[in-house]
Design a protein around this motif. Structure first.
Motif, PDB file in Angstrom:
ATOM      1  N   LEU A  39      52.686  38.486  42.626  1.00  0.00           N
ATOM      2  CA  LEU A  39      51.895  37.400  42.048  1.00  0.00           C
ATOM      3  C   LEU A  39      52.378  36.032  42.531  1.00  0.00           C
ATOM      4  CD1 LEU A  39      51.543  38.755  38.398  1.00  0.00           C
ATOM      5  CD2 LEU A  39      49.722  38.576  40.106  1.00  0.00           C
ATOM      6  N   TYR A  40      53.685  35.846  42.582  1.00  0.00           N
ATOM      7  CA  TYR A  40      54.203  34.535  42.986  1.00  0.00           C
ATOM      8  C   TYR A  40      54.148  34.342  44.500  1.00  0.00           C
ATOM      9  CZ  TYR A  40      55.279  33.199  38.285  1.00  0.00           C
ATOM     10  OH  TYR A  40      55.141  32.834  36.966  1.00  0.00           O
ATOM     11  N   THR A  41      54.170  35.425  45.256  1.00  0.00           N
ATOM     12  CA  THR A  41      53.926  35.312  46.695  1.00  0.00           C
ATOM     13  C   THR A  41      52.493  34.861  46.942  1.00  0.00           C
ATOM     14  OG1 THR A  41      55.553  37.017  47.241  1.00  0.00           O
ATOM     15  CG2 THR A  41      53.864  36.562  48.889  1.00  0.00           C
ATOM     16  N   SER A 102      50.364  33.849  30.048  1.00  0.00           N
ATOM     17  CA  SER A 102      49.799  32.585  30.520  1.00  0.00           C
ATOM     18  C   SER A 102      49.512  32.670  32.021  1.00  0.00           C
ATOM     19  CB  SER A 102      50.771  31.440  30.238  1.00  0.00           C
ATOM     20  OG  SER A 102      52.007  31.670  30.888  1.00  0.00           O
ATOM     21  N   SER A 103      48.800  31.701  32.540  1.00  0.00           N
ATOM     22  CA  SER A 103      48.524  31.553  33.982  1.00  0.00           C
ATOM     23  C   SER A 103      47.643  32.652  34.558  1.00  0.00           C
ATOM     24  CB  SER A 103      49.838  31.493  34.788  1.00  0.00           C
ATOM     25  OG  SER A 103      50.684  30.478  34.320  1.00  0.00           O
ATOM     26  N   ALA A 110      44.805  33.062  42.950  1.00  0.00           N
ATOM     27  CA  ALA A 110      45.785  33.291  44.010  1.00  0.00           C
ATOM     28  C   ALA A 110      45.575  34.652  44.673  1.00  0.00           C
ATOM     29  CB  ALA A 110      47.196  33.197  43.444  1.00  0.00           C
ATOM     30  N   LEU A 111      45.254  35.674  43.891  1.00  0.00           N
ATOM     31  CA  LEU A 111      45.014  37.005  44.460  1.00  0.00           C
ATOM     32  C   LEU A 111      43.725  37.040  45.271  1.00  0.00           C
ATOM     33  CD1 LEU A 111      46.063  39.224  41.415  1.00  0.00           C
ATOM     34  CD2 LEU A 111      47.317  38.949  43.566  1.00  0.00           C
ATOM     35  N   ASN A 131      39.444  43.241  43.715  1.00  0.00           N
ATOM     36  CA  ASN A 131      38.695  42.852  42.523  1.00  0.00           C
ATOM     37  C   ASN A 131      39.544  42.309  41.368  1.00  0.00           C
ATOM     38  OD1 ASN A 131      36.427  42.504  40.920  1.00  0.00           O
ATOM     39  ND2 ASN A 131      36.393  44.622  40.206  1.00  0.00           N
ATOM     40  N   PRO A 132      40.326  41.254  41.569  1.00  0.00           N
ATOM     41  CA  PRO A 132      41.016  40.653  40.412  1.00  0.00           C
ATOM     42  C   PRO A 132      39.990  40.061  39.447  1.00  0.00           C
ATOM     43  CG  PRO A 132      41.293  39.293  42.376  1.00  0.00           C
ATOM     44  CD  PRO A 132      40.624  40.545  42.826  1.00  0.00           C
ATOM     45  N   ARG A 133      40.143  40.363  38.148  1.00  0.00           N
ATOM     46  CA  ARG A 133      39.149  39.926  37.171  1.00  0.00           C
ATOM     47  C   ARG A 133      39.793  39.757  35.801  1.00  0.00           C
ATOM     48  NH1 ARG A 133      39.270  45.032  38.781  1.00  0.00           N
ATOM     49  NH2 ARG A 133      38.795  46.790  37.417  1.00  0.00           N
ATOM     50  N   LEU A 134      39.228  38.855  35.013  1.00  0.00           N
ATOM     51  CA  LEU A 134      39.685  38.629  33.647  1.00  0.00           C
ATOM     52  C   LEU A 134      38.815  39.447  32.705  1.00  0.00           C
ATOM     53  CD1 LEU A 134      40.252  34.761  33.747  1.00  0.00           C
ATOM     54  CD2 LEU A 134      41.963  36.563  33.952  1.00  0.00           C
ATOM     55  N   LEU A 135      39.463  40.211  31.830  1.00  0.00           N
ATOM     56  CA  LEU A 135      38.759  41.086  30.902  1.00  0.00           C
ATOM     57  C   LEU A 135      39.310  40.902  29.497  1.00  0.00           C
ATOM     58  CD1 LEU A 135      38.802  44.459  32.910  1.00  0.00           C
ATOM     59  CD2 LEU A 135      36.894  42.855  32.738  1.00  0.00           C
ATOM     60  N   GLY A 136      38.502  41.272  28.524  1.00  0.00           N
ATOM     61  CA  GLY A 136      38.979  41.329  27.160  1.00  0.00           C
ATOM     62  C   GLY A 136      39.634  42.677  26.900  1.00  0.00           C
TER      63      GLY A 136
END
Length: 211
Positions: A39-41, A102-103, A110-111, A131-136
């Protein structure tokens, strides 16, 4: 609860255990510290001490043994030794990753557009992020069978039928007297198809978060 979910694919990889000396052994899935580094890379930033929750699940087709020549400097005899070394490789590694904290939006972007070429093993093993995605995610009673092999935290072990395989895996670290001191998490490795039931965090696509 909101989570970041994404998939990883590598045609071939190794996650070296810390006490592999004369022979190399591999973890069956990437460790939490590997995901933090990824993630930080992608962000192009150094980790600054933030901690968050990580769930790691995945599969691979098989393990094969590769042989390499290891060059090792012998300080006593002041000469370079060349030794044969066996390296286990996980073939066609596929992972499902969740992070909570967080973040999340920053990690997602970034991904999608990483600052550097992403890989496992310091550039040795190419890596595809899908497919990075935000989910509930909702905590509720859930039962079924594992879709993937998974690291299950010790606190969640009672939700699964079976013993699993015990591992201590690195996650985050502190710098004490100039040295990195790792935090080691106690997890159990359960294989795909293991039955589970209990009150668990489940994302809106029906995958359990093993947190």
């Amino acid at each position: 609860m909101e989570c970041l979910k994404f998939e990883l694919f590598s045609p071939c990889t190794t996650f070296k255990t810390p006490f592999s000396l004369k022979g190399i052994e591999t973890y069956p899935l990437p460790t939490y510290s590997t995901i933090v580094g990824l993630l930080y890379t992608a962000l192009g930033e150094k980790w600054k001490g933030e901690e968050f929750l990580i769930s790691v699940q995945g599969t691979y087709e098989t393990v094969f043994r590769d042989y390499i020549r290891l060059r090792k400097y012998n300080r006593k005899d002041e000469e370079l030794e060349v030794l044969p070394l066996e390296v286990p490789r996980l073939y066609k590694m596929y992972c499902v990753i969740h992070t909570v904290g967080s973040s999340l939006e920053k990690f997602k972007k970034a991904l999608e557009s990483p600052s550097l070429y992403l890989s496992f093993g310091g550039g040795e093993y190419p890596l595809l992020v899908k497919n990075p995605r935000l989910l509930g995610a909702e905590e509720k009673y859930w039962e079924g069978e594992l879709r993937y092999n998974a690291y299950v935290p010790k606190s969640r072990k009672s939700s699964l039928y079976g013993e699993g395989i015990y591992f201590r895996i690195p996650s985050f670290y502190q710098v004490i007297d100039g040295e990195r001191v790792w935090k080691w998490e106690e997890v159990y490795y359960f294989q795909k198809g293991t039955t589970f039931e209990g009150k668990l965090w489940v994302d809106e696509e029906g995958d359990v978060l093993w947190l």
